[in-house]
Motif scaffolding. Structure first.
Motif, PDB file in Angstrom:
ATOM      1  N   VAL A  89       0.810  -1.217   0.000  1.00 15.81           N
ATOM      2  CA  VAL A  89       0.000   0.000   0.000  1.00 15.81           C
ATOM      3  C   VAL A  89       0.843   1.267   0.000  1.00 15.81           C
ATOM      4  N   LEU A  90       0.235   2.302  -0.570  1.00 16.95           N
ATOM      5  CA  LEU A  90       0.806   3.651  -0.553  1.00 16.95           C
ATOM      6  C   LEU A  90      -0.053   4.472   0.404  1.00 16.95           C
ATOM      7  N   LEU A  91       0.600   5.206   1.291  1.00 17.85           N
ATOM      8  CA  LEU A  91      -0.110   6.028   2.271  1.00 17.85           C
ATOM      9  C   LEU A  91       0.257   7.494   2.077  1.00 17.85           C
ATOM     10  N   PHE A  92      -0.707   8.378   2.233  1.00 17.93           N
ATOM     11  CA  PHE A  92      -0.458   9.832   2.280  1.00 17.93           C
ATOM     12  C   PHE A  92      -0.960  10.277   3.631  1.00 17.93           C
ATOM     13  N   GLU A  93      -0.128  10.858   4.438  1.00 23.79           N
ATOM     14  CA  GLU A  93      -0.636  11.284   5.736  1.00 23.79           C
ATOM     15  C   GLU A  93       0.235  12.369   6.339  1.00 23.79           C
ATOM     16  N   PRO A  94      -0.322  13.134   7.267  1.00 25.89           N
ATOM     17  CA  PRO A  94       0.458  14.189   7.909  1.00 25.89           C
ATOM     18  C   PRO A  94       1.642  13.600   8.676  1.00 25.89           C
ATOM     19  N   GLU A  95       2.648  14.415   8.854  1.00 27.21           N
ATOM     20  CA  GLU A  95       3.846  13.981   9.585  1.00 27.21           C
ATOM     21  C   GLU A  95       3.504  13.485  10.991  1.00 27.21           C
ATOM     22  N   THR A  96       2.393  13.973  11.528  1.00 24.88           N
ATOM     23  CA  THR A  96       2.010  13.627  12.898  1.00 24.88           C
ATOM     24  C   THR A  96       1.357  12.251  13.049  1.00 24.88           C
ATOM     25  N   THR A  97       1.034  11.592  11.931  1.00 22.93           N
ATOM     26  CA  THR A  97       0.260  10.348  12.023  1.00 22.93           C
ATOM     27  C   THR A  97       1.075   9.182  12.594  1.00 22.93           C
ATOM     28  N   LEU A  98       0.541   8.545  13.611  1.00 23.10           N
ATOM     29  CA  LEU A  98       1.142   7.361  14.213  1.00 23.10           C
ATOM     30  C   LEU A  98       0.372   6.159  13.661  1.00 23.10           C
ATOM     31  N   ASN A  99       1.106   5.123  13.260  1.00 24.20           N
ATOM     32  CA  ASN A  99       0.433   4.010  12.564  1.00 24.20           C
ATOM     33  C   ASN A  99      -0.697   3.358  13.361  1.00 24.20           C
ATOM     34  N   THR A 100      -0.545   3.300  14.669  1.00 25.19           N
ATOM     35  CA  THR A 100      -1.586   2.652  15.481  1.00 25.19           C
ATOM     36  C   THR A 100      -2.555   3.655  16.107  1.00 25.19           C
ATOM     37  N   GLY A 101      -2.437   4.913  15.683  1.00 25.68           N
ATOM     38  CA  GLY A 101      -3.401   5.921  16.132  1.00 25.68           C
ATOM     39  C   GLY A 101      -3.431   6.054  17.643  1.00 25.68           C
ATOM     40  N   ASP A 102      -4.645   5.879  18.203  1.00 27.23           N
ATOM     41  CA  ASP A 102      -4.843   6.064  19.643  1.00 27.23           C
ATOM     42  C   ASP A 102      -4.545   4.803  20.453  1.00 27.23           C
ATOM     43  N   THR A 103      -4.029   3.778  19.779  1.00 28.54           N
ATOM     44  CA  THR A 103      -3.692   2.518  20.444  1.00 28.54           C
ATOM     45  C   THR A 103      -2.178   2.369  20.393  1.00 28.54           C
ATOM     46  N   THR A 104      -1.561   2.023  21.496  1.00 24.29           N
ATOM     47  CA  THR A 104      -0.117   1.819  21.484  1.00 24.29           C
ATOM     48  C   THR A 104       0.180   0.389  21.900  1.00 24.29           C
ATOM     49  N   ASN A 105       0.883  -0.323  21.027  1.00 24.20           N
ATOM     50  CA  ASN A 105       1.276  -1.686  21.391  1.00 24.20           C
ATOM     51  C   ASN A 105       2.567  -2.034  20.648  1.00 24.20           C
ATOM     52  N   GLU A 106       2.875  -3.315  20.541  1.00 19.47           N
ATOM     53  CA  GLU A 106       4.148  -3.709  19.934  1.00 19.47           C
ATOM     54  C   GLU A 106       4.206  -3.383  18.440  1.00 19.47           C
ATOM     55  N   LEU A 107       3.086  -3.062  17.842  1.00 21.34           N
ATOM     56  CA  LEU A 107       3.067  -2.718  16.412  1.00 21.34           C
ATOM     57  C   LEU A 107       3.336  -1.228  16.183  1.00 21.34           C
ATOM     58  N   THR A 108       3.312  -0.444  17.224  1.00 18.52           N
ATOM     59  CA  THR A 108       3.490   1.005  17.087  1.00 18.52           C
ATOM     60  C   THR A 108       4.903   1.340  16.597  1.00 18.52           C
ATOM     61  N   LYS A 109       4.978   2.176  15.574  1.00 18.32           N
ATOM     62  CA  LYS A 109       6.270   2.641  15.049  1.00 18.32           C
ATOM     63  C   LYS A 109       6.338   4.144  15.297  1.00 18.32           C
ATOM     64  N   GLU A 110       7.023   4.512  16.361  1.00 16.68           N
ATOM     65  CA  GLU A 110       7.078   5.935  16.747  1.00 16.68           C
ATOM     66  C   GLU A 110       7.781   6.768  15.678  1.00 16.68           C
ATOM     67  N   ILE A 111       8.886   6.242  15.169  1.00 11.44           N
ATOM     68  CA  ILE A 111       9.657   6.986  14.177  1.00 11.44           C
ATOM     69  C   ILE A 111       9.828   6.125  12.937  1.00 11.44           C
ATOM     70  N   PRO A 112       8.996   6.366  11.910  1.00 15.34           N
ATOM     71  CA  PRO A 112       9.084   5.533  10.701  1.00 15.34           C
ATOM     72  C   PRO A 112      10.450   5.727  10.021  1.00 15.34           C
ATOM     73  N   GLU A 113      10.932   4.667   9.426  1.00 15.93           N
ATOM     74  CA  GLU A 113      12.212   4.687   8.714  1.00 15.93           C
ATOM     75  C   GLU A 113      12.038   5.378   7.354  1.00 15.93           C
ATOM     76  N   ARG A 114      13.081   6.075   6.930  1.00 18.45           N
ATOM     77  CA  ARG A 114      13.094   6.634   5.571  1.00 18.45           C
ATOM     78  C   ARG A 114      13.907   5.700   4.688  1.00 18.45           C
ATOM     79  N   ILE A 115      13.377   5.377   3.537  1.00 17.24           N
ATOM     80  CA  ILE A 115      14.129   4.506   2.620  1.00 17.24           C
ATOM     81  C   ILE A 115      14.291   5.183   1.287  1.00 17.24           C
TER      82      ILE A 115
END
Lengths: 119, 119
Positions: free
Chosen positions: A93-119
């Motif tokens: 998938v391709l995502l467009f989102e604000p810099e502030t978007t956290l992948n798990t939104g209002d839920t924080t667990n082991e899937l949360t990526k606080e700082i996404p990697e740049r490739i």
């Protein structure tokens, strides 16, 4: 200012549910991700979210229905709406989102990526 | 909240250089456009611009080079950079830009679309 090839970038990673930044403009990020399995149900209080399916089939469970997004299709999930992405097989998938978007939104667990990697 | 199929939307119009709005999120618009021929050289003083090629080949003439963007590739043109899109054959593109973006940027002519259509 170079062009970006989605297939080339998708070949650089194999981890699921971990969006990678591939572009930035107007305070928004362009991300690529691979999904497989069931993600956590969550919402984003302040950001609308865009999912464009490059390859595969993505299901999104919404409060009142389930939407199936095929290759060449996108959906926008408005802020505040709970959603749970599900990929029975691998999906790109391709995502467009604000810099502030956290992948798990209002839920924080082991899937949360606080700082996404740049490739 | 329905999914959008790019091919279906692209089938709804045939005019060139006239982006159509197909989605809106976080103050940004998702647009589809068909290009053919040479567009006017222009720049956007306050907006970065994103071109993703769905079909065909898009050339963009920049101040110091020309970039060829093939299917499955995108480019981000930073604000303030002059660029001239050229499509030798018909090209289908996806654009992601702020609501304030005018297609011809700082140049106004018969190609300018003040109010893009929503489809």
């Amino acid at each position: 200012m170079n062009k970006i090839n989605l297939e080339q970038k998708l070949g650089l990673f194999s981890d699921y549910w971990s969006p990678k930044i591939v572009g930035e403009l107007n305070g928004q990020l362009i991300k690529l991700a691979k999904f497989k399995g069931e993600f956590v149900r969550h919402k984003h209080d302040n950001e609308d979210e865009f999912f464009y399916v490059i390859k595969g089939v993505l299901k999104i469970e919404l409060p009142d229905k389930e939407v199936t997004i095929n290759e060449g299709e996108f959906i926008i999930i408005p802020r505040g709406i709970e959603h749970k992405p599900v990929a029975e097989e691998e999906v790109h998938v391709l995502l467009f989102e604000p810099e502030t978007t956290l992948n798990t939104g209002d839920t924080t667990n082991e899937l949360t990526k606080e700082i996404p990697e740049r490739i």
